[in-house]
Design a protein around this motif. Sequence first.
Motif, PDB file in Angstrom:
ATOM      1  N   GLN A  28       5.827  -4.103  13.988  1.00 23.67           N
ATOM      2  CA  GLN A  28       5.434  -5.221  13.117  1.00 23.67           C
ATOM      3  C   GLN A  28       6.342  -6.411  13.428  1.00 23.67           C
ATOM      4  O   GLN A  28       7.530  -6.248  13.663  1.00 23.67           O
ATOM      5  N   LEU A  74      -5.439   7.129   4.591  1.00 20.57           N
ATOM      6  CA  LEU A  74      -4.422   6.375   3.856  1.00 20.57           C
ATOM      7  C   LEU A  74      -4.556   6.711   2.392  1.00 20.57           C
ATOM      8  O   LEU A  74      -5.656   6.642   1.817  1.00 20.57           O
ATOM      9  N   ASP A  79      -3.960  -2.118  -0.659  1.00 19.70           N
ATOM     10  CA  ASP A  79      -3.619  -3.289   0.147  1.00 19.70           C
ATOM     11  C   ASP A  79      -3.458  -2.933   1.615  1.00 19.70           C
ATOM     12  O   ASP A  79      -3.432  -3.816   2.475  1.00 19.70           O
ATOM     13  N   PHE A  80      -3.285  -1.598   1.915  1.00 13.00           N
ATOM     14  CA  PHE A  80      -3.202  -1.139   3.297  1.00 13.00           C
ATOM     15  C   PHE A  80      -4.558  -0.623   3.721  1.00 13.00           C
ATOM     16  O   PHE A  80      -5.222   0.113   2.984  1.00 13.00           O
ATOM     17  N   THR A  81      -5.014  -0.973   4.894  1.00 10.97           N
ATOM     18  CA  THR A  81      -6.264  -0.452   5.469  1.00 10.97           C
ATOM     19  C   THR A  81      -6.030  -0.145   6.928  1.00 10.97           C
ATOM     20  O   THR A  81      -5.142  -0.698   7.578  1.00 10.97           O
ATOM     21  N   LEU A 102      -3.143  -0.867  11.601  1.00 11.77           N
ATOM     22  CA  LEU A 102      -3.213  -1.013  10.156  1.00 11.77           C
ATOM     23  C   LEU A 102      -3.149  -2.499   9.801  1.00 11.77           C
ATOM     24  O   LEU A 102      -2.641  -3.326  10.568  1.00 11.77           O
ATOM     25  N   SER A 103      -3.604  -2.832   8.604  1.00  5.41           N
ATOM     26  CA  SER A 103      -3.500  -4.201   8.085  1.00  5.41           C
ATOM     27  C   SER A 103      -2.995  -4.131   6.656  1.00  5.41           C
ATOM     28  O   SER A 103      -3.493  -3.325   5.846  1.00  5.41           O
ATOM     29  N   PHE A 104      -1.982  -5.006   6.391  1.00  5.39           N
ATOM     30  CA  PHE A 104      -1.469  -5.098   5.021  1.00  5.39           C
ATOM     31  C   PHE A 104      -1.874  -6.464   4.473  1.00  5.39           C
ATOM     32  O   PHE A 104      -1.423  -7.510   4.958  1.00  5.39           O
ATOM     33  N   SER A 112       3.974  -2.506  -2.812  1.00  4.77           N
ATOM     34  CA  SER A 112       2.810  -1.708  -2.417  1.00  4.77           C
ATOM     35  C   SER A 112       3.287  -0.514  -1.594  1.00  4.77           C
ATOM     36  O   SER A 112       4.029  -0.684  -0.627  1.00  4.77           O
ATOM     37  N   LEU A 145       4.471   4.040   3.871  1.00  2.00           N
ATOM     38  CA  LEU A 145       4.533   2.587   4.072  1.00  2.00           C
ATOM     39  C   LEU A 145       4.942   1.937   2.757  1.00  2.00           C
ATOM     40  O   LEU A 145       4.207   2.021   1.757  1.00  2.00           O
ATOM     41  N   ALA A 147       5.814  -1.597   1.118  1.00  2.00           N
ATOM     42  CA  ALA A 147       5.672  -3.039   1.376  1.00  2.00           C
ATOM     43  C   ALA A 147       6.219  -3.853   0.216  1.00  2.00           C
ATOM     44  O   ALA A 147       5.933  -3.566  -0.951  1.00  2.00           O
TER      45      ALA A 147
END
Length: 733
Positions: A28, A74, A79-81, A102-104, A112, A145, A147
């Motif tokens: 990241q 997941l 908020d994570f995908t 992944l996308s946050f 999160s 994860l 966040a």
Amino acid sequence: MRLLPVLFLFGSTLLPVAQAQVLIRVLQDNVVIPVANGGTVPVTGRGVGLAKPVTVSITYTGATSLAFPQSPTLLGSPDFTITSAPPLNAVLGPNQSLSLQLSFLPTSGEQSVAALDYNFIEAGAQTQPDAPPAPSRPGLVSIILNALTPQFSLNYVLALDNNAVGVPPGGVLQFTDTPVSSPTLANVVLANLGSGPGRLLAASVSGEDFDLIGLPLLPAALASGGNLQFQLRYRPSQPGNDEGTLTLSFEGGATYNVNLRGRAISSFLSYELILPEGPPQSLLPNQVISLPPTRVSESTTVFIRFRNVSAFTLALNGVALSGAAFQLSDLPLFPLNLAPGQQRTFAIIFTPAQAGRPTGRLQIGNDSFDLEGQAIGPILTYSYRSPAGESNVPPLGEVVFPQVPVGQSSPVQFTIRNTGTAPAPIVSASIVSNGRPVFTLQDPPALPTAIEPGSSLTFNLRFQPLATGITSASLRINTDAFVLSGNGTQPEPLPSYTFQGPSSVQPFQQPTIGLTLAAPYPVALAGTLTLSSESESFVSDPSVLFVTGGTVASFSIPAGATRAVFSNGANELRFQTGSVAGAIIVAPSFATASGFDLTPENRPTFRAALPASAPVLLNLSADSRTVNSFILRAVGYSTTRSLSSITLSFTGRPGFNFNTTEFTADITSNSFLWFSSPASATFGGQFVAQIPIFLASSDNAPTATPPIQALGSVTVKISNARGESQTLTLALQ
């Protein structure tokens, strides 16, 4: 907030797998982070609503193979995908890798947490060549994860009401109505209400009437729960509505835009000017207040009325006024709290001291006005013109004349102008100086007089120095005074000169003498001739004089001329030579008409010699006669003031004889006694010799002729060391 123990509970139902079989790395922000299987990965959000990509890389480090029969899952925060995953039944051989994208995308600034699970089956290893392989083993790749996302909020406080107002992104920060050229400040607080830190990279403002003030050095870090403070200033330049934008840029690409709004008004107060005549006049701040025309030394009063037209109470600390011709009167008590709609009035008194347009400035709170008056009266300005040009000179200033040699003069032209609005009386114009005047008024104007507006009066001043160096005096025009200053320089050297006259003279003459310059002199000269004598016998003859009387005679030489002119109007002057041997000396002196001495140090003189000579008889006479005697009186002069002998020769009448006819007598001692006496000094070389003569006859008869009648004449001559005089005969019958 989601609790981590729930996620751990999901993971605890799965069979563990040897940590050494897989290598997990998370990418990241271009940074690779190794993560142990089952470990936690910190994720920093870019901001609410801003997606951040996260790449998870799995590398198989075993000796067989690793198969992934199911898709990754997941659990936890939505908020994570997963945006990209390997295909089903993906297989990894030794040291092979696969990646998950992944996308946050945070929907708030809260923390999160999510769990990424990816099931796999590891093939069994064959321990013996002929033996069957070991059975496959299921396993799970799992990471947590965690966040943290910054979430910013902005609020402001206006000094006018001290109320805190929040402004969302895209919202409006509204300033209160603000007078033109007056600042209104908004204290801005930028707070981080999110779970993660943030960094403010830049801040800018658009709109020419808005400014950022007190901004700290950027970039600036804002920890979770922290804040940053600065100010926004709204200072409008003209009435009307103003717009602008505040833009805040954060790390990660997030921005916070706030619309700025303000309305500029002329003032919180309305103003009116109340004149001695006519209706009130509205005023605006920065406007010029014109006061009615007023004569010098008289007064005019106007009134200023101000009203609070705002919706709140105004605090006024005072009213200030500048300008010598203006005064405040009837002021209210300050400090003054003026409620909405309330009004107050005060006076301005205009009393001009001199003509013109005096100005001033009025300050009421934050509002200011320029004051301008018209003073009716004369205004005198002064200037002078010289060869160097025209120069203005104020009262008590200096009028500088061109430097000029002593005896000559330099003029300047002095001008008085009336630039006012009324006639200017000129009562007096004079020059005041110590000693002999060197500054003079030329063709002075007839006074008193008056100079009309726009007109002028001109006259000439002249500087004629009497000596070298700087000289000053005072010029007085009415009550105004000016310094007159001039520098006298050394005059031109006097040309050489010659005398016209005899080099040798005789006693009792009246020769003439004249004086001539070798070249014309530029200025008029005045001088004197001084007569003196040098006697060879130590006694000067007092009769050596000018015919005008005395031993000093004055003369003049006009400018540009060469010949001396004496008091008789002639170019020559007579002098008496006297009767004493020696020299007659004439010494000149020269000066300018103003008295500056120009006489040379070694001045040439005129000399006329009167030589020593034998005595001279001037007259013979017979006094005190009797029948047989008389006194012979001989008058003459001796230039040497000495006599040695006298000789007498007698001649009888026809028929009469004398035994002795010539007699000589030594008179040296008699001469010495006379010429050495004080009484003789007034007579120079003149003398009178008195000789008694006694006669006797041989005829004693009564009828005999008396002796005096028998004598026909007597002849006389006299001598000194220089010789004998001429003979002089006296007839006695």
